[in-house]
Structure formats: structure tokens, C-alpha cells
Design a protein around this motif. Structure first.
Motif, mmCIF file in Angstrom:
data_model
loop_
_atom_site.group_PDB
_atom_site.id
_atom_site.type_symbol
_atom_site.label_atom_id
_atom_site.label_comp_id
_atom_site.label_asym_id
_atom_site.label_seq_id
_atom_site.Cartn_x
_atom_site.Cartn_y
_atom_site.Cartn_z
ATOM 1 N N LEU A 126 0.814 -1.196 0.000
ATOM 2 C CA LEU A 126 0.000 0.000 0.000
ATOM 3 C C LEU A 126 0.856 1.258 0.000
ATOM 4 O O LEU A 126 0.546 2.238 -0.688
ATOM 5 C CB LEU A 126 -0.925 -0.005 1.217
ATOM 6 C CG LEU A 126 -2.068 1.012 1.222
ATOM 7 C CD1 LEU A 126 -2.885 0.906 -0.052
ATOM 8 C CD2 LEU A 126 -2.957 0.790 2.430
ATOM 9 N N ALA A 127 1.963 1.235 0.724
ATOM 10 C CA ALA A 127 2.845 2.399 0.740
ATOM 11 C C ALA A 127 3.416 2.665 -0.646
ATOM 12 O O ALA A 127 3.526 3.814 -1.085
ATOM 13 C CB ALA A 127 3.974 2.196 1.751
ATOM 14 N N SER A 128 3.789 1.622 -1.351
ATOM 15 C CA SER A 128 4.306 1.787 -2.706
ATOM 16 C C SER A 128 3.246 2.372 -3.628
ATOM 17 O O SER A 128 3.520 3.239 -4.457
ATOM 18 C CB SER A 128 4.781 0.437 -3.261
ATOM 19 O OG SER A 128 5.837 -0.069 -2.485
ATOM 20 N N LEU A 135 -2.971 10.140 -5.428
ATOM 21 C CA LEU A 135 -4.332 9.896 -4.997
ATOM 22 C C LEU A 135 -4.873 11.095 -4.213
ATOM 23 O O LEU A 135 -4.143 11.759 -3.474
ATOM 24 C CB LEU A 135 -4.386 8.652 -4.112
ATOM 25 C CG LEU A 135 -4.010 7.328 -4.775
ATOM 26 C CD1 LEU A 135 -4.078 6.201 -3.759
ATOM 27 C CD2 LEU A 135 -4.899 7.026 -5.956
ATOM 28 N N ALA A 136 -6.150 11.361 -4.388
ATOM 29 C CA ALA A 136 -6.788 12.438 -3.651
ATOM 30 C C ALA A 136 -6.781 12.107 -2.163
ATOM 31 O O ALA A 136 -6.994 10.950 -1.782
ATOM 32 C CB ALA A 136 -8.214 12.625 -4.146
ATOM 33 N N PRO A 137 -6.557 13.092 -1.295
ATOM 34 C CA PRO A 137 -6.487 12.816 0.154
ATOM 35 C C PRO A 137 -7.742 12.170 0.713
ATOM 36 O O PRO A 137 -7.672 11.439 1.697
ATOM 37 C CB PRO A 137 -6.262 14.208 0.756
ATOM 38 C CG PRO A 137 -5.660 15.012 -0.346
ATOM 39 C CD PRO A 137 -6.269 14.500 -1.609
ATOM 40 N N VAL A 172 -6.933 8.263 2.268
ATOM 41 C CA VAL A 172 -5.498 8.342 1.972
ATOM 42 C C VAL A 172 -4.812 9.276 2.959
ATOM 43 O O VAL A 172 -3.707 8.980 3.445
ATOM 44 C CB VAL A 172 -5.280 8.802 0.521
ATOM 45 C CG1 VAL A 172 -3.815 9.159 0.273
ATOM 46 C CG2 VAL A 172 -5.730 7.732 -0.462
ATOM 47 N N ARG A 173 -5.456 10.410 3.281
ATOM 48 C CA ARG A 173 -4.830 11.341 4.214
ATOM 49 C C ARG A 173 -4.639 10.710 5.586
ATOM 50 O O ARG A 173 -3.595 10.864 6.212
ATOM 51 C CB ARG A 173 -5.701 12.607 4.356
ATOM 52 C CG ARG A 173 -5.024 13.690 5.218
ATOM 53 C CD ARG A 173 -6.039 14.600 5.857
ATOM 54 N NE ARG A 173 -7.023 13.854 6.625
ATOM 55 C CZ ARG A 173 -6.783 13.340 7.841
ATOM 56 N NH1 ARG A 173 -5.578 13.486 8.393
ATOM 57 N NH2 ARG A 173 -7.717 12.666 8.485
#
Length: 265
Positions: A126-128, A135-137, A172-173
Motif C-alpha cells: 500500500l505504501a508503494s 491519490l486524492a487525500p 489516503v490522508r
């Protein structure tokens, strides 16, 4: 928040900070064990985790919201005018560390169980993905955690069953903020903790990296700490098969700290 008072002479107050995607009702067993041993307990649901929210929305809380809530728990606990200990589990342990690094509120000792310093299951993939994609926050992602990753104890699974849906959907944020917090705590050597610490890690943790937590502990500048790794336990160690033995470790740690600061136990 809620308070559960012991029926005997109180020795101390324990503040419990739960992990992500949980709520206070999961901790009924631990709360009752603490009360039986002479401890008041103060606990509540982290913002966005309370039953009223029904977990219907994606988790997008700010870390500062979590820290403000922990401050409220601590202030309530300190009103008893007894030594206050904090038990932080999973993300709750990570948040407790950050709170104690930034506050001057008095805390007699910190107990950490499976704190998040590096996530296991999805961290690399997921970090990669987040690093390579703009991606939008507010975009929703799932950490793909489920209760079977938390305990191998059928009784523990039953204790986590209720009418509040369990999910690990976050923005994502939120994910980036938590990743940054874990990274900062794992690498920064400034403003280390000096209070007594008990770190308990489950060796079969499917959620958090136990070795990363151990390395953090060794960076702290305190004179009193204990570390115990449980070879067969899963992430939610207070729901797993060894929890009675784990609790005795926690109880004895608290009593030993109380003796060291002059309380009769």
C-alpha cells in the motif's frame, strides 16, 4: 468517556486507549480484571469510533483529534488524585506515546501492547501504491484487516462480536498521517520518554511489527522498563489465549511502580 471504579481501596487509575477500528466494549474483560485488582478505569471511544457513529463513514480523523481526546481522559483520571497509568493498545499505544511526548500531565507509567510502529500486512504494497499514485487525500482505501487477524481465541472473537460493524476503511490522508507519525516516533531520538514503560509484543502479530516496537523501546532514556514477547499470541493480546498471564504481567508492573514511588500495595 466512562469511569469504572473499583469496589476496594483504589491504588491507582488506569486510562485505556484502544486501537483503530475498535471501541470500549471490546475491553470489558480487561476493565473488570483491573477493577478487581484495585484500580479505577477511565476509557472512552476515540473520535470516529464511538457507537453513535455506527462506523458508517470512512475514518478520516486527525491525529490532533485523537490526542485531544486522550488529554480529556487523562484530566478525568487525574481528578482522583491517585497515580495514573496508561494502557495503549495498537494504534492507541502509538497515540499514547505521542501524547506523553507532548504533554506535561503527570503519568506514573505506560503499558504498551502491540503498538503500531510499522504495519505488517499491507505496509509495503500500500505504501508503494500511495507513493507512486497521486491519490486524492479523501479517497477511500482499505487496510484489509479482519478480526481473524486479531486473535486465535474463539472466546476472544465472541467478545468482539456486536452490532457495530467492523471495518478498516480509511482515507489516503488518514493513512499517510499515521504512517508519518509511526516513522517519526521510530526514528526521532529527541523528546524520548523517561517514565516507566512496559512493552508487550505478540510474536505472531499479523498487524504490527513487533521488532520495530522493541527497537523504539531501546532508544528511550528511562531507567525502568520491561519487555515481554509472547511467542504464540496474535495482535489483540487481551483477547488471546494467554491473556490471563499477560494481565498478571501488567498488574505486577503497576504494583512495582507504585512501590517505587512510595505507595503501599
Amino acid at each position: 468517556m466512562w469511569k469504572w471504579e473499583t469496589d476496594v481501596q483504589a491504588k491507582a487509575v488506569v486510562v485505556i486507549v484502544h486501537s483503530a477500528f475498535e471501541h470500549h466494549r471490546w475491553y470489558a474483560w480487561l476493565i473488570e480484571k483491573l477493577r478487581t485488582e484495585g484500580f479505577h478505569v477511565v476509557m472512552g471511544d476515540l473520535p470516529g469510533h464511538e457507537e453513535g457513529s455506527r462506523y458508517t463513514r470512512v475514518h478520516d480523523e486527525l491525529i490532533d483529534e485523537y490526542l485531544l481526546f486522550i488529554k480529556q481522559l487523562m484530566q478525568s483520571a487525574l481528578q482522583y488524585q491517585l497515580p495514573v497509568f496508561v494502557i495503549g493498545h495498537g494504534l492507541g499505544g502509538t497515540l499514547a506515546i505521542q501524547f506523553l511526548r507532548k504533554t506535561k500531565l503527570e503519568c506514573a507509567g505506560l503499558i504498551l501492547t502491540a503498538p503500531w510502529f510499522q504495519l505488517q500486512k499491507h505496509s509495503n504494497l500500500l505504501a508503494s501504491a500511495l507513493a507512486s499514485m497521486n491519490l486524492a487525500p479523501n479517497k477511500k482505501i482499505s487496510l484489509e484487516l479482519n478480526k481473524r487477524l486479531l486473535t486465535r481465541n474463539p472466546e476472544g472473537i465472541l467478545e468482539m462480536e456486536d452490532d457495530v460493524p467492523y471495518h478498516s476503511n480509511v482515507t489516503v490522508r488518514w493513512y499517510r498521517d499515521i504512517q508519518q507519525l509511526m516513522k517519526n516516533l521510530a526514528t526521532q531520538q529527541e523528546r524520548t520518554l523517561t517514565l516507566p514503560i512496559l512493552l508487550i509484543t505478540p510474536n505472531q502479530d499479523k498487524v504490527a511489527d513487533s521488532e520495530a516496537a522493541r527497537k523504539w523501546l531501546l532508544l528511550q532514556k528511562n531507567r525502568e522498563f520491561q519487555y515481554k514477547d509472547w511467542p504464540y499470541s496474535y495482535h489483540n493480546i487481551f483477547h488471546d489465549l494467554e491473556r490471563e498471564e499477560v494481565f498478571l504481567y501488567v498488574r505486577d508492573f503497576i504494583n512495582n511502580v507504585l512501590r517505587s514511588i512510595g505507595y503501599i500495595v
